[in-house]
Design a protein around this motif. Sequence first.
Motif: not given
Length: 206
Positions: A135-148
């Motif tokens: 529910n945080y939105g696709k764009a934000y989630i992808e940016k978040f997860y790609q950090v790792y």
Amino acid sequence: MSKMLVVFVMLFIALPVRAETPVIVILGDSISAAYGFEQAQGWAVILQDKLKQAQLPHHIVNESISGETSAGGLARLDKILSAHHPAYVLVELGANDGLRGLSPLAMKANLTEIIARSRKAGANAMLLGMKIPPNYGKAYIEKFYQVYPELAKELAVPLVPFILEHVALKPELMQADGLHPNARAQPFIADTIASYLFPLLKAETR
């Protein structure tokens, strides 16, 4: 010098020096702090038992705090490194950054500094990846997860892609909030982390 003292000194010198037990620090949030159940049931305690079963000498120190962000972990890090002189730092941070909608770039900078300071103190670092709800939105989630994975590649640091891999989509292993694993999930989390960590530890002890 008496003969007895000479013999004692020679025996003392001949004794093997016992290496200090290597410490593994867990720097995490509620996922690692056994939120919602007894500390003794948490994955950190289970992982310690697995270390013993695998005849690995490492001792776990759990420095996780519920609600911790990457910035909070960084702020506490120097004191933790000074106190424990760890051989490894398992970095399980970022989920609360994501849940609060904080900048993934800032999170990446904090995690980068945590890894850099850990290495400067003589510790190896391992990233324990997390995910956040859709529910945080696709764009934000992808940016978040790609950090790792980006950090793992850029800094050549080992990564557990998602420590709740075998847990998050199973309601029976999650608490009512849908965010925190329950006590039944902890052995699965420990198994996931051990599958990445133990080969590294065993390679070092050969």
